[in-house]
Design a protein around this motif. Structure first.
Motif, PDB file in Angstrom:
ATOM      1  N   SER A 125      42.415  35.120  47.695  1.00 43.49           N
ATOM      2  CA  SER A 125      41.656  36.038  48.555  1.00 43.49           C
ATOM      3  C   SER A 125      40.546  36.731  47.773  1.00 43.49           C
ATOM      4  O   SER A 125      39.446  36.948  48.300  1.00 43.49           O
ATOM      5  CB  SER A 125      42.592  37.084  49.166  1.00 43.49           C
ATOM      6  OG  SER A 125      43.614  36.473  49.911  1.00 43.49           O
ATOM      7  N   VAL A 126      40.820  37.073  46.511  1.00 42.52           N
ATOM      8  CA  VAL A 126      39.795  37.700  45.671  1.00 42.52           C
ATOM      9  C   VAL A 126      38.640  36.722  45.443  1.00 42.52           C
ATOM     10  O   VAL A 126      37.458  37.114  45.473  1.00 42.52           O
ATOM     11  CB  VAL A 126      40.401  38.159  44.332  1.00 42.52           C
ATOM     12  CG1 VAL A 126      39.309  38.566  43.352  1.00 42.52           C
ATOM     13  CG2 VAL A 126      41.361  39.313  44.562  1.00 42.52           C
ATOM     14  N   LEU A 127      38.955  35.450  45.239  1.00 43.13           N
ATOM     15  CA  LEU A 127      37.893  34.452  45.078  1.00 43.13           C
ATOM     16  C   LEU A 127      37.051  34.356  46.353  1.00 43.13           C
ATOM     17  O   LEU A 127      35.818  34.263  46.289  1.00 43.13           O
ATOM     18  CB  LEU A 127      38.500  33.085  44.740  1.00 43.13           C
ATOM     19  CG  LEU A 127      39.185  32.970  43.378  1.00 43.13           C
ATOM     20  CD1 LEU A 127      39.787  31.578  43.208  1.00 43.13           C
ATOM     21  CD2 LEU A 127      38.210  33.264  42.248  1.00 43.13           C
ATOM     22  N   PHE A 128      37.706  34.378  47.504  1.00 43.94           N
ATOM     23  CA  PHE A 128      36.987  34.352  48.776  1.00 43.94           C
ATOM     24  C   PHE A 128      36.089  35.581  48.919  1.00 43.94           C
ATOM     25  O   PHE A 128      34.940  35.492  49.355  1.00 43.94           O
ATOM     26  CB  PHE A 128      37.995  34.278  49.921  1.00 43.94           C
ATOM     27  CG  PHE A 128      37.376  34.288  51.288  1.00 43.94           C
ATOM     28  CD1 PHE A 128      36.486  33.304  51.677  1.00 43.94           C
ATOM     29  CD2 PHE A 128      37.696  35.291  52.198  1.00 43.94           C
ATOM     30  CE1 PHE A 128      35.914  33.316  52.942  1.00 43.94           C
ATOM     31  CE2 PHE A 128      37.134  35.308  53.453  1.00 43.94           C
ATOM     32  CZ  PHE A 128      36.244  34.314  53.833  1.00 43.94           C
ATOM     33  N   LEU A 133      30.690  38.109  48.578  1.00 43.12           N
ATOM     34  CA  LEU A 133      29.864  39.090  47.881  1.00 43.12           C
ATOM     35  C   LEU A 133      28.617  38.433  47.304  1.00 43.12           C
ATOM     36  O   LEU A 133      27.519  38.999  47.359  1.00 43.12           O
ATOM     37  CB  LEU A 133      30.670  39.754  46.768  1.00 43.12           C
ATOM     38  CG  LEU A 133      29.966  40.841  45.951  1.00 43.12           C
ATOM     39  CD1 LEU A 133      29.593  42.022  46.853  1.00 43.12           C
ATOM     40  CD2 LEU A 133      30.847  41.296  44.796  1.00 43.12           C
ATOM     41  N   SER A 134      28.772  37.229  46.759  1.00 43.49           N
ATOM     42  CA  SER A 134      27.618  36.529  46.191  1.00 43.49           C
ATOM     43  C   SER A 134      26.616  36.134  47.269  1.00 43.49           C
ATOM     44  O   SER A 134      25.411  36.045  46.998  1.00 43.49           O
ATOM     45  CB  SER A 134      28.081  35.271  45.441  1.00 43.49           C
ATOM     46  OG  SER A 134      28.555  34.290  46.337  1.00 43.49           O
ATOM     47  N   MET A 135      27.084  35.905  48.486  1.00 40.35           N
ATOM     48  CA  MET A 135      26.185  35.554  49.578  1.00 40.35           C
ATOM     49  C   MET A 135      25.375  36.761  50.044  1.00 40.35           C
ATOM     50  O   MET A 135      24.271  36.601  50.572  1.00 40.35           O
ATOM     51  CB  MET A 135      26.987  34.965  50.739  1.00 40.35           C
ATOM     52  CG  MET A 135      27.634  33.639  50.416  1.00 40.35           C
ATOM     53  SD  MET A 135      28.800  33.078  51.690  1.00 40.35           S
ATOM     54  CE  MET A 135      27.694  32.853  53.074  1.00 40.35           C
ATOM     55  N   ASP A 136      25.914  37.964  49.852  1.00 38.50           N
ATOM     56  CA  ASP A 136      25.226  39.182  50.279  1.00 38.50           C
ATOM     57  C   ASP A 136      24.412  39.820  49.166  1.00 38.50           C
ATOM     58  O   ASP A 136      23.564  40.672  49.425  1.00 38.50           O
ATOM     59  CB  ASP A 136      26.237  40.201  50.807  1.00 38.50           C
ATOM     60  CG  ASP A 136      26.493  40.024  52.295  1.00 38.50           C
ATOM     61  OD1 ASP A 136      26.311  38.892  52.779  1.00 38.50           O
ATOM     62  OD2 ASP A 136      26.877  41.004  52.960  1.00 38.50           O
ATOM     63  N   LEU A 140      23.895  34.985  41.012  1.00 36.10           N
ATOM     64  CA  LEU A 140      24.191  34.812  39.589  1.00 36.10           C
ATOM     65  C   LEU A 140      24.918  36.020  39.018  1.00 36.10           C
ATOM     66  O   LEU A 140      25.722  35.876  38.086  1.00 36.10           O
ATOM     67  CB  LEU A 140      22.898  34.547  38.810  1.00 36.10           C
ATOM     68  CG  LEU A 140      22.190  33.229  39.138  1.00 36.10           C
ATOM     69  CD1 LEU A 140      20.924  33.091  38.311  1.00 36.10           C
ATOM     70  CD2 LEU A 140      23.115  32.044  38.897  1.00 36.10           C
ATOM     71  N   GLN A 141      24.654  37.210  39.536  1.00 34.44           N
ATOM     72  CA  GLN A 141      25.336  38.405  39.037  1.00 34.44           C
ATOM     73  C   GLN A 141      26.820  38.398  39.377  1.00 34.44           C
ATOM     74  O   GLN A 141      27.609  39.109  38.743  1.00 34.44           O
ATOM     75  CB  GLN A 141      24.675  39.659  39.601  1.00 34.44           C
ATOM     76  CG  GLN A 141      23.289  39.934  39.039  1.00 34.44           C
ATOM     77  CD  GLN A 141      22.677  41.202  39.603  1.00 34.44           C
ATOM     78  OE1 GLN A 141      23.250  41.842  40.484  1.00 34.44           O
ATOM     79  NE2 GLN A 141      21.500  41.563  39.104  1.00 34.44           N
ATOM     80  N   LEU A 146      32.223  35.667  37.128  1.00 41.58           N
ATOM     81  CA  LEU A 146      33.426  35.023  37.647  1.00 41.58           C
ATOM     82  C   LEU A 146      33.808  33.824  36.785  1.00 41.58           C
ATOM     83  O   LEU A 146      34.984  33.647  36.417  1.00 41.58           O
ATOM     84  CB  LEU A 146      33.216  34.587  39.093  1.00 41.58           C
ATOM     85  CG  LEU A 146      34.329  33.727  39.709  1.00 41.58           C
ATOM     86  CD1 LEU A 146      35.660  34.472  39.712  1.00 41.58           C
ATOM     87  CD2 LEU A 146      33.953  33.304  41.138  1.00 41.58           C
ATOM     88  N   ALA A 147      32.836  32.976  36.444  1.00 41.73           N
ATOM     89  CA  ALA A 147      33.117  31.811  35.613  1.00 41.73           C
ATOM     90  C   ALA A 147      33.587  32.223  34.219  1.00 41.73           C
ATOM     91  O   ALA A 147      34.542  31.646  33.677  1.00 41.73           O
ATOM     92  CB  ALA A 147      31.874  30.929  35.519  1.00 41.73           C
ATOM     93  N   LEU A 148      32.950  33.224  33.631  1.00 41.33           N
ATOM     94  CA  LEU A 148      33.324  33.666  32.280  1.00 41.33           C
ATOM     95  C   LEU A 148      34.726  34.279  32.261  1.00 41.33           C
ATOM     96  O   LEU A 148      35.549  33.954  31.395  1.00 41.33           O
ATOM     97  CB  LEU A 148      32.297  34.666  31.753  1.00 41.33           C
ATOM     98  CG  LEU A 148      30.902  34.107  31.454  1.00 41.33           C
ATOM     99  CD1 LEU A 148      29.959  35.236  31.059  1.00 41.33           C
ATOM    100  CD2 LEU A 148      30.960  33.049  30.349  1.00 41.33           C
TER     101      LEU A 148
END
Length: 289
Positions: A125-128, A133-136, A140-141, A146-148
């Protein structure tokens, strides 16, 4: 009242499954009552507020009854609230950041109710939430951190497996979640850089990093988790597809790409077969011993 009290009585009489089922029925009845009373008396509010109230009541019942299934239901209601608040008819200009606090509370509750399934669902759910959040916001921020963070969690879960799992209590599946988080973050990075791929090498670098990380994940954590290996294979297939779609304009032609892809997939299939055999052989020998 009948569902919660009756379920508790049945649990004390060694009918745990029926008791838990009655608790879920009671939680559903609570949500239905909110909707019915709101409609009957024309109460002000919206569906998102009703879901929030329903989820809070269900979480409170999960704590009081120390119920594993009710904790999972609470997480599901929270996810529905997030989706409705973010993209529903009653959406406001602000992003539903309250969800971060909600999942923190539910994650703490999951330890009290001994709900490992709820913790798995909370991480997904946190990933979702981060994808929305990235869409809004700036993609990249969100995606790069997230990847790191996912890569660091994967390393911690692999090289310090016992102490880390003692803390998170995920049954040794933290590397699987960390890999999903890493692939999600890298996919968002690649989508953001796809438009600049023809004149910027950042997309190619991101793709190379993702492919190298997939191979590393298989070698470091694949032996202990078949699910991790399948997620890694799915990630490789996704990388192949997105590289084809984005980089097609700079290639000689579709036929040449498919020839190279077939050779690459054939090589990967041989490698995967060898890796699977090597990972399964020690287990078989140990079982025989």
């Amino acid at each position: 009242l009948a569902g919660y009290v009756g379920g508790a009585v049945l649990k004390t009489r060694d009918h745990a499954a029926i008791g838990e089922a009655l608790w879920i029925v009671a939680a559903a009845a609570f949500g239905g009552s909110i909707a019915l009373i709101g409609q009957m008396y024309h109460l002000t509010g919206d569906e998102a507020s009703a879901l929030l109230t329903w989820g809070a009541g269900t979480a409170l019942a999960a704590v009081a009854l120390r119920s594993n299934p009710l904790t999972v239901v609470s997480v599901g209601i929270a996810d529905a609230w997030l989706l409705l608040k973010w993209g529903g008819f009653f959406r406001r200009s602000e992003f539903p950041h309250l969800f971060a606090a909600i999942v923190l509370v539910l994650f703490a509750i999951s330890f009290w109710t001994r709900s490992q399934a709820a913790r798995h669902l909370i991480i997904l759910s946190v990933l979702f939430y981060l994808v929305l959040l990235s869409m809004d916001h700036n993609t990249l921020q969100v995606s790069v951190p997230l990847a790191l963070v996912s890569a660091l969690l994967f390393a911690a879960a692999v090289f310090a497996a016992e102490p880390v799992d003692r803390i998170v209590q995920l049954g040794g599946r933290l590397p699987l979640h960390a890999l999903i988080g890493f692939l999600t973050g890298m996919a968002m990075v690649q989508f953001e850089l796809a438009d600049e791929a023809s004149y910027n090498g950042a997309f190619a670098i991101a793709s190379a990093v993702a492919l190298a990380a997939i191979v590393a994940a298989i070698m470091l954590g694949g032996r202990e988790s078949r699910g991790l290996r399948w997620v890694a294979y799915a990630g490789f297939a996704f990388e192949l597809a997105i590289i084809y779609v984005v980089m097609l304009q700079s290639m000689l032609g579709t036929a040449g790409f498919f020839l190279a892809a077939a050779l690459l997939l054939g090589t990967m299939a041989l490698v995967i077969i060898r890796v699977e055999k090597r990972m399964n052989t020690p287990r078989s020998e140990g079982a025989l011993a």
